[in-house]
Design a protein around this motif. Structure first.
Motif, PDB file in Angstrom:
ATOM      1  N   UNK A 123      41.752  -6.768 -29.757  1.00  0.00           N
ATOM      2  CA  UNK A 123      41.921  -5.456 -29.111  1.00  0.00           C
ATOM      3  C   UNK A 123      40.620  -4.660 -29.113  1.00  0.00           C
ATOM      4  N   UNK A 124      39.962  -4.601 -30.265  1.00  0.00           N
ATOM      5  CA  UNK A 124      38.707  -3.855 -30.368  1.00  0.00           C
ATOM      6  C   UNK A 124      37.615  -4.484 -29.500  1.00  0.00           C
ATOM      7  N   UNK A 125      37.546  -5.803 -29.480  1.00  0.00           N
ATOM      8  CA  UNK A 125      36.501  -6.491 -28.711  1.00  0.00           C
ATOM      9  C   UNK A 125      36.685  -6.272 -27.216  1.00  0.00           C
ATOM     10  N   UNK A 126      37.914  -6.364 -26.741  1.00  0.00           N
ATOM     11  CA  UNK A 126      38.188  -6.143 -25.318  1.00  0.00           C
ATOM     12  C   UNK A 126      37.833  -4.711 -24.930  1.00  0.00           C
ATOM     13  N   UNK A 127      38.170  -3.772 -25.800  1.00  0.00           N
ATOM     14  CA  UNK A 127      37.812  -2.375 -25.531  1.00  0.00           C
ATOM     15  C   UNK A 127      36.293  -2.217 -25.402  1.00  0.00           C
ATOM     16  N   UNK A 128      35.540  -2.888 -26.263  1.00  0.00           N
ATOM     17  CA  UNK A 128      34.081  -2.783 -26.218  1.00  0.00           C
ATOM     18  C   UNK A 128      33.523  -3.406 -24.938  1.00  0.00           C
ATOM     19  N   UNK A 129      34.050  -4.558 -24.537  1.00  0.00           N
ATOM     20  CA  UNK A 129      33.548  -5.219 -23.322  1.00  0.00           C
ATOM     21  C   UNK A 129      33.816  -4.349 -22.101  1.00  0.00           C
ATOM     22  N   UNK A 130      34.999  -3.763 -22.032  1.00  0.00           N
ATOM     23  CA  UNK A 130      35.333  -2.909 -20.903  1.00  0.00           C
ATOM     24  C   UNK A 130      34.498  -1.626 -20.895  1.00  0.00           C
ATOM     25  N   UNK A 131      34.033  -1.208 -22.067  1.00  0.00           N
ATOM     26  CA  UNK A 131      33.202  -0.007 -22.157  1.00  0.00           C
ATOM     27  C   UNK A 131      31.768  -0.287 -21.730  1.00  0.00           C
ATOM     28  N   UNK A 132      31.312  -1.535 -21.866  1.00  0.00           N
ATOM     29  CA  UNK A 132      29.984  -1.901 -21.394  1.00  0.00           C
ATOM     30  C   UNK A 132      28.967  -2.076 -22.510  1.00  0.00           C
ATOM     31  N   UNK A 133      27.852  -2.730 -22.161  1.00  0.00           N
ATOM     32  CA  UNK A 133      26.791  -3.005 -23.124  1.00  0.00           C
ATOM     33  C   UNK A 133      26.190  -1.707 -23.656  1.00  0.00           C
ATOM     34  N   UNK A 134      26.099  -0.690 -22.794  1.00  0.00           N
ATOM     35  CA  UNK A 134      25.500   0.574 -23.228  1.00  0.00           C
ATOM     36  C   UNK A 134      26.315   1.228 -24.348  1.00  0.00           C
ATOM     37  N   UNK A 135      27.646   1.049 -24.321  1.00  0.00           N
ATOM     38  CA  UNK A 135      28.479   1.572 -25.407  1.00  0.00           C
ATOM     39  C   UNK A 135      28.236   0.806 -26.698  1.00  0.00           C
ATOM     40  N   UNK A 136      28.077  -0.506 -26.582  1.00  0.00           N
ATOM     41  CA  UNK A 136      27.731  -1.317 -27.761  1.00  0.00           C
ATOM     42  C   UNK A 136      26.393  -0.866 -28.338  1.00  0.00           C
ATOM     43  N   UNK A 137      25.437  -0.559 -27.462  1.00  0.00           N
ATOM     44  CA  UNK A 137      24.131  -0.095 -27.913  1.00  0.00           C
ATOM     45  C   UNK A 137      24.220   1.206 -28.683  1.00  0.00           C
ATOM     46  N   UNK A 138      25.084   2.118 -28.234  1.00  0.00           N
ATOM     47  CA  UNK A 138      25.250   3.385 -28.953  1.00  0.00           C
ATOM     48  C   UNK A 138      25.997   3.181 -30.270  1.00  0.00           C
ATOM     49  N   UNK A 139      26.954   2.270 -30.245  1.00  0.00           N
ATOM     50  CA  UNK A 139      27.771   2.043 -31.442  1.00  0.00           C
ATOM     51  C   UNK A 139      26.963   1.426 -32.585  1.00  0.00           C
ATOM     52  N   UNK A 140      26.065   0.482 -32.266  1.00  0.00           N
ATOM     53  CA  UNK A 140      25.300  -0.179 -33.332  1.00  0.00           C
ATOM     54  C   UNK A 140      24.343   0.789 -34.023  1.00  0.00           C
ATOM     55  N   UNK A 141      23.956   1.870 -33.345  1.00  0.00           N
ATOM     56  CA  UNK A 141      23.085   2.857 -33.979  1.00  0.00           C
ATOM     57  C   UNK A 141      23.799   3.543 -35.140  1.00  0.00           C
ATOM     58  N   UNK A 142      25.117   3.565 -35.088  1.00  0.00           N
ATOM     59  CA  UNK A 142      25.908   4.128 -36.183  1.00  0.00           C
ATOM     60  C   UNK A 142      26.254   3.047 -37.208  1.00  0.00           C
ATOM     61  N   UNK A 143      26.574   1.847 -36.726  1.00  0.00           N
ATOM     62  CA  UNK A 143      27.054   0.782 -37.614  1.00  0.00           C
ATOM     63  C   UNK A 143      25.937   0.149 -38.440  1.00  0.00           C
ATOM     64  N   UNK A 144      24.739  -0.010 -37.847  1.00  0.00           N
ATOM     65  CA  UNK A 144      23.670  -0.713 -38.559  1.00  0.00           C
ATOM     66  C   UNK A 144      23.251  -0.013 -39.859  1.00  0.00           C
ATOM     67  N   UNK A 145      23.082   1.317 -39.876  1.00  0.00           N
ATOM     68  CA  UNK A 145      22.765   1.962 -41.163  1.00  0.00           C
ATOM     69  C   UNK A 145      23.819   1.701 -42.238  1.00  0.00           C
ATOM     70  N   UNK A 146      25.093   1.644 -41.850  1.00  0.00           N
ATOM     71  CA  UNK A 146      26.160   1.342 -42.809  1.00  0.00           C
ATOM     72  C   UNK A 146      25.968  -0.057 -43.389  1.00  0.00           C
TER      73      UNK A 146
END
Length: 355
Positions: A123-146
């Motif tokens: 479910x989470x992966x499909x949501x990310x793909x539909x949101x686009x690569x640019x959303x993944x790019x914004x999300x990793x800026x939060x996840x990588x420091x964690x």
């Protein structure tokens, strides 16, 4: 309409989390105390292929691997090559899903049906793909420091449990075992980054592919070296455990109050694996859209995700088979990671020079 593109930094962040992926949990090898040496050898082996991947996308700024293949080899042969990479992306994505399911089953919820965490991840992966690569790019800026904080905290807290005599004898592993471990690390995870080239169509055209690859590989190598040394000097027989890093960190505690530090490794594992799975799903969806001439690859997110989830369930009978596959995987992946990229680079060099 102008596309939303990811920056060089975001591309580096995605690459780092892709490489860490599920490998952050398996930082151990048949080389045992010489795992750190196997990591260095694997980096040396991968350096030429890293230059190959970067060179391919640098010849065609603003295009991803699939667009380059079509341009170089034409529709028929280009789509044949794309089909092979779709197969590879789906197989790797299925393996990641099974890794996630087995991890949850072994360390946390042994009575929960394995399909439950798979549905959650799907479910989470499909949501990310539909949101686009640019959303993944914004999300990793939060996840990588964690992820970085989780890994660094476990490294620092494990110092008191370390016994550096466990590293002896240095280079005492048999040569064929050491090189076999290095080849495994080369294939998993370094050379898997060939799939990352499918995202370069969403990276700003003025970005430097060499910089993205070098920064990502060097940072991940430092973490692998640190984690490999940590796991070795703690002194556990990590070959007895399915998830070596999780087992190594489980011995860490601060008195009787602050325990269960391994949850931080589990968190880093889940975040990294999610990003790696998303890249695989992007690669598969984009590839299929090229083959069947669908303009919007996001429409394929659900069928691709369902296919990966189904394969994750039926590929292996149990966790032992999943681990045995790793010995075969490095040979299965070799054509996608080495042979095809060399062919693509040769064709791209000839084509650009003719132009």
């Amino acid at each position: 309409m102008q596309k939303n593109l990811i920056s060089t930094k975001q591309a580096i962040y995605i690459l780092i989390m892709f490489i860490l992926g599920n490998s952050v949990m398996y930082t151990g090898s048949k080389a045992k105390q010489d795992t750190w040496l196997a990591v260095i050898i694997a980096l040396v082996l991968f350096a030429p292929m890293m230059m190959v991947y970067a060179r391919i996308v640098s010849l065609y700024p603003g295009k991803n691997l699939y667009a380059i293949v079509i341009d170089v080899f034409g529709n028929f042969f280009g789509k044949a090559i794309i089909s092979l990479y779709v197969l590879y992306a789906i197989s790797l994505g299925s393996l990641l899903m099974r890794n996630f399911s087995e991890f949850i089953h072994v360390v946390a919820m042994s009575e929960t049906p394995k399909i439950v965490p798979l549905v959650f991840l799907f479910t989470l992966s499909v949501w990310m793909i539909k949101s686009g690569v640019e959303t993944l790019g914004r999300w990793v800026r939060v996840a990588l420091p964690v992820v970085f904080v989780s890994l660094l905290v476990t490294l620092f807290l494990s110092v008191k449990s370390m016994d550096f005599s466990n590293l002896k004898p240095v280079a005492g592993t048999e040569f064929n075992i050491l090189m076999g471990s290095a080849f495994t690390i080369f294939s998993f995870p370094f050379a898997e980054t060939v799939l990352f080239t499918t995202l370069f169509g969403s990276v700003k055209a003025d970005s430097n592919p060499y910089k993205i690859y070098i920064y990502g590989i060097v940072i991940c190598t430092l973490f692998f070296l640190a984690a490999g040394l940590r796991n070795a000097v703690i002194g556990l027989s990590l070959g007895m455990f399915y998830f070596a890093s999780y087992a190594a960190v489980s011995v860490i505690s601060l008195g009787e109050f602050f325990t269960r530090i391994e949850v931080l490794i589990g968190l880093a594992f889940l975040l990294d694996l999610f990003v790696k799975l998303c890249v695989c799903m992007f690669a598969a969806s984009m590839g299929i859209s090229k083959i069947v001439n669908i303009k919007n690859y996001k429409e394929l997110a659900i069928p691709v995700g369902l296919l990966m989830m189904t394969l994750a369930i039926i590929l292996f009978a149990n966790i032992l088979e999943m681990y045995d596959w790793l010995d075969i995987y490095k040979y299965f992946a070799l054509p996608f990671q080495v042979i095809l990229p060399l062919i693509i680079l040769a064709g791209a060099e000839i084509k650009t020079r003719l132009k």
